[in-house]
Structure formats: C-alpha cells, structure tokens
Design an enzyme around this catalytic site. Structure first.
Site, mmCIF file in Angstrom:
data_model
loop_
_atom_site.group_PDB
_atom_site.id
_atom_site.type_symbol
_atom_site.label_atom_id
_atom_site.label_comp_id
_atom_site.label_asym_id
_atom_site.label_seq_id
_atom_site.Cartn_x
_atom_site.Cartn_y
_atom_site.Cartn_z
ATOM 1 N N GLY A 1 -128.573 -13.244 29.960
ATOM 2 C CA GLY A 1 -129.959 -12.802 29.964
ATOM 3 C C GLY A 1 -130.611 -12.960 31.324
ATOM 4 N N SER B 1 -126.517 -14.642 25.269
ATOM 5 C CA SER B 1 -126.536 -15.938 25.929
ATOM 6 C C SER B 1 -127.562 -15.981 27.058
ATOM 7 C CB SER B 1 -125.154 -16.255 26.499
ATOM 8 O OG SER B 1 -124.879 -15.466 27.636
ATOM 9 N N THR B 2 -128.020 -17.193 27.368
ATOM 10 C CA THR B 2 -129.002 -17.375 28.439
ATOM 11 C C THR B 2 -128.457 -16.963 29.806
ATOM 12 O OG1 THR B 2 -130.220 -19.076 27.241
ATOM 13 C CG2 THR B 2 -130.402 -19.092 29.639
ATOM 14 N N GLU C 1 -133.873 -12.210 23.965
ATOM 15 C CA GLU C 1 -133.771 -13.242 22.920
ATOM 16 C C GLU C 1 -132.470 -13.973 23.187
ATOM 17 O OE1 GLU C 1 -132.521 -15.389 20.237
ATOM 18 O OE2 GLU C 1 -132.204 -13.611 18.993
#
Length: 452
Positions: free
Chosen positions: A208, A204-205, A225
């Site tokens: 990340g 997940s963002t 990613e």
C-alpha cells in the site's frame, strides 16, 4: 504466459489462464475511458437501476460463483455462499445511494451548492482472501458515482473476478469494468497510468505504501485498506458462556484470513483458563477438509507461502515455551491445511503476537492489570480494529476510549456493514470504504456559488 490457478484443498490446478502484458493494461484503460464517457452521462436513476440488475444477476449466478470461490480460494462452500450473498446485498445497497447536491447556503446574497462528479477511470487491486466480496467493495461505489474500473485481482484467485466482470458489463455498458491479470509487472503500470484518476487497494501495508508513492506525483485519489494486528480485551466481568463462540468465529472466520479478524486476545487472569478451554473445545469441533465436501466447516490456508508463514509462527511459539493446542488433522488431506490453533501463555515478543498471522492461529495472553495490558494492545504501527468484551461498566467504556483503531467493537469483532464507514488509522489505511463516505471517495467536489 500461462498461469495455473491452484486449488488449495488439493494442490492441483483448477484453471489455467493467460497473464496480461503491458499492451493489455493500456488497452483496458483505453476501453474503460470510452465506457466512462457513456456511463457518466447516464442519470443517477439509470445507474441505480443498472446496478440493481447487476445484483440480481450475481444472485442468479450465485451457485456458480460460490463454487468458483471455494475452488480457487479454499473456503467452505457455505462461506463462499455467504460471500456471494454479501456481494448481492452490497450491490443493492450501493445502487440505492443518493448523490444529490448539498446546499450550504441559500441566502439573499448567494446560493452555494456542493456537487459530486465522477473521477474517471478507477484502478482496483484486490487480494485473495475475500476475492468476490472485496471486488464488489471496490467496484460498486465507483460505478454508482459514474466511474469505470480496471481491476487487477490477485493472481491466486482471479476466476471469480473475471466472471463478475462479464456479469457487470452485460447489465451496464460495454467494457465498463475491465480485468487484467498478473503481479507487479501489471499492477505498477496500471496504477501509474496517466488516464487512471483514482486507485483503491486492499492488501499489505508495504504494498500500500508503495502504491501511494507511485501515485503521489500525479496527485491521484487513493483509498488504501491495509494490514492490522487487531487486539481484543476480555474484562474481568465477562461472561465466558456468552462470548466464547463469537470470539472464536471473529478470530477464525475464513480460516483467520481476514484483515479485521481478532488476532491477539488479552484475557483477565480470572477468566483465562475458562475461556481457553471453551475456545479449544470449539476449535476441536471444527470439521477440517475440502470446502466442497458436505459438512466441512474449516478449509485450508489459501496458498503455500501463507501456509509456511503460519506454520513457522506456530513452531516459533512452541519453541519459545508457549502451549500450542490444535486437534489432529483428518487423514488423507493433501492441501494447505492447518487445524484451528490456540496458543496459550505466549511471550509478548514472539512473531505470532507482534505480527499479523493472517491464518488459523490465535495467541491468548493473560493479564492482571488493565492499564498495563492497554499499553500492549495498542500497536505502534497498526490500528485497523480492536474490541473489548464484557458487561457494561466503567472499565469497558475506558477501553473503548483508549483504543485508537479505525473501528472499535464492543462484544463483537470483524463485523463490517455496507452503511458503516470502515478504514484503518496509522499504517492500517488511508481513506474509508462503505457508506456515503466510501461513495464520496470515488468523486471530486464541485462547488457552485451563485450570487443573487
């Protein structure tokens, strides 16, 4: 502490393993440092040959690995077998990559070469949706470049990774790849460890971004990613008979639990009803059930949290006035099952359109004006993938130019290939994986400038 691995098709414990502690993390990194010295001193030819042997061993263990993936992740066995096949092919591909010096100048004054050196110990954190394949994506280019790896798989799907680690170490050097098991209390000290020189993460963002903040102070290399909310645009000239099956498959592959799945579909009003009818028909033909049973084509959502999230999105869509279409589930199922669901005429501001659902539900939205729909298709935050569907024309080329995602597919979606760089723009990622670009992310540059 013991950790129960739950089979999402039955909600029963598949395996029980031990969670790692801080000492385990430190010991794994230390062993990986020792292995790195031995591995990095091997020639490119020796590393390549070893990775080919690893690929052959993965293929030999294929039936076992596929059954593990189905039991802990939930996908049908045929899809788990596809995942194993992809792991074999990706490993062979990385084994054949060349890391030769690049000559920038060879003149009367000087010869300038760029050499690529391994970074050291690489930390890998992988998700639960494609647990074997994504581990391969992280590990194999790192090894090909001469690094060692400490991997933390998702605590929901760690068993296949543990088996993979055994296979790799058997055919390379002892302890070249180490695995640690746990959540944040394991992941944070791993990526922050001073002897870890590069971090690769798929997930997940928000996580990340947190990882990026942890490693920024040490200027570690990082590849991220992250999430997406991929849009597909179906043009007025599209041939529904040609594209319906592919749109369904690229939206619902792995029960929609794929970062690069098509997650929002915008369809020109003239083709809207025909495409919706075709998608509903394909969805109704899926055989939902335990992936180990013969004939099953559609498995469960992997875990209870994701199941509840997707169910809430479907409920929200229905309550907002959208038409929710899904076949009834077969009787007797006791896992985290959601039938493939088509949502017609959703409002553009509801959760299932605005946010990544990561599950078996697809909102299908009609449009009249291509310029207007493009302003909706381009997401303010995410830009992992996007697609346009139709016959060749100026409008199709215009959409390709306008979409700002890391990958734009034409009459396809979610296709990733070992030789094609893949990564997201905006908050969907940092850096790329795959191909030579992906390999180079596991190296540091050394320029040699020789005066003549």
């Amino acid at each position: 502490m013991a950790l129960d691995i739950i089979n999402p098709a039955t909600k029963k414990t598949y395996k029980t393993i031990q969670v790692s502690i801080l000492d385990d993390v430190n010991n794994a990194v230390e062993r990986a440092k020792v292995a790195f010295k031995e591995w990095s001193e091997k020639s490119h030819e020796e590393r390549s040959a070893a990775l080919h042997n690893v690929a052959n061993a993965i293929e030999k263990a294929g039936p076992e690995l596929a059954e593990i993936v189905t039991a802990e992740q939930g996908k049908p066995l045929f899809l788990a077998q596809f995942e194993v096949g992809g792991a074999v092919g990706w490993t062979h591909y990385n084994a054949d990559l060349k890391l030769e010096p690049e000559v920038l100048e060879d003149s009367a004054e000087r010869r300038v070469e760029v050499h690529r050196m391994p970074v050291g110990v690489v930390a890998s954190i992988t998700p639960w949706n494609w647990p074997l394949m994504i581990a391969i994506w992280h590990i194999m280019p790192a090894l090909r470049a001469g690094n060692s790896v400490v991997i933390k798989p998702s605590s929901l799907t760690p068993i296949n990774t543990l088996r993979l680690v055994d296979i790799i170490n058997e055919h390379t050097v002892p302890n070249l790849v180490q695995a640690v098991i746990g959540e944040r209390e394991v992941g944070e000290p791993l990526v922050s460890h001073p002897d870890v020189k590069k971090v690769v993460f798929t997930g997940s963002t928000p996580v990340g971004k947190h990882i990026a903040s942890l490693v920024a102070g040490d200027l570690k290399k990082v590849t991220l990613e992250l999430g997406g909310n991929d849009a597909g645009i179906v043009l007025e000239n599209a041939n529904i008979d040609k594209i319906a099956e592919k749109i369904f498959m690229t939206s619902f592959v792995n029960m929609g639990q794929t970062c690069a799945c098509l997650k929002r579909l915008y369809v020109h009003r003239s083709k809207y009803e025909a495409l919706c009818d075709a998608l509903v028909k394909i969805a109704a033909a899926q055989v939902v059930g335990n992936g180990m049973q013969e004939g099953v084509t559609f498995g469960p959502v992997q875990n209870v949290n994701q199941y509840e999230k997707v169910k809430a999105m479907i409920t929200d869509a229905r309550e907002s006035g959208a038409e929710v279409i899904a076949a009834d589930l077969p009787s007797g199922l006791d896992g985290y099952f959601i039938a493939p669901t088509i949502i017609k005429n959703p409002q553009h501001n509801i959760d299932v359109v605005c946010h990544e659902q990561f599950g078996p539900v697809l909102p299908v939205i009609p449009y009249d004006d291509l310029n207007d729909v493009m302003s909706k298709a381009i997401h303010e935050e995410f830009a992992l993938g996007g697609s346009v569907w139709g016959e060749p024309c100026a409008e199709l080329d215009w959409v390709v130019d306008q979409l700002d995602s890391g990958t734009v597919w034409v009459n396809n979606h979610a296709e990733v290939l070992p030789h094609v760089p893949f990564g997201g723009n905006k908050s969907s990622g940092l850096g790329v994986e795959f191909g030579m670009e992906g390999l180079l992310e596991n190296t540091v540059r050394k320029v040699i400038n020789r005066a003549k």
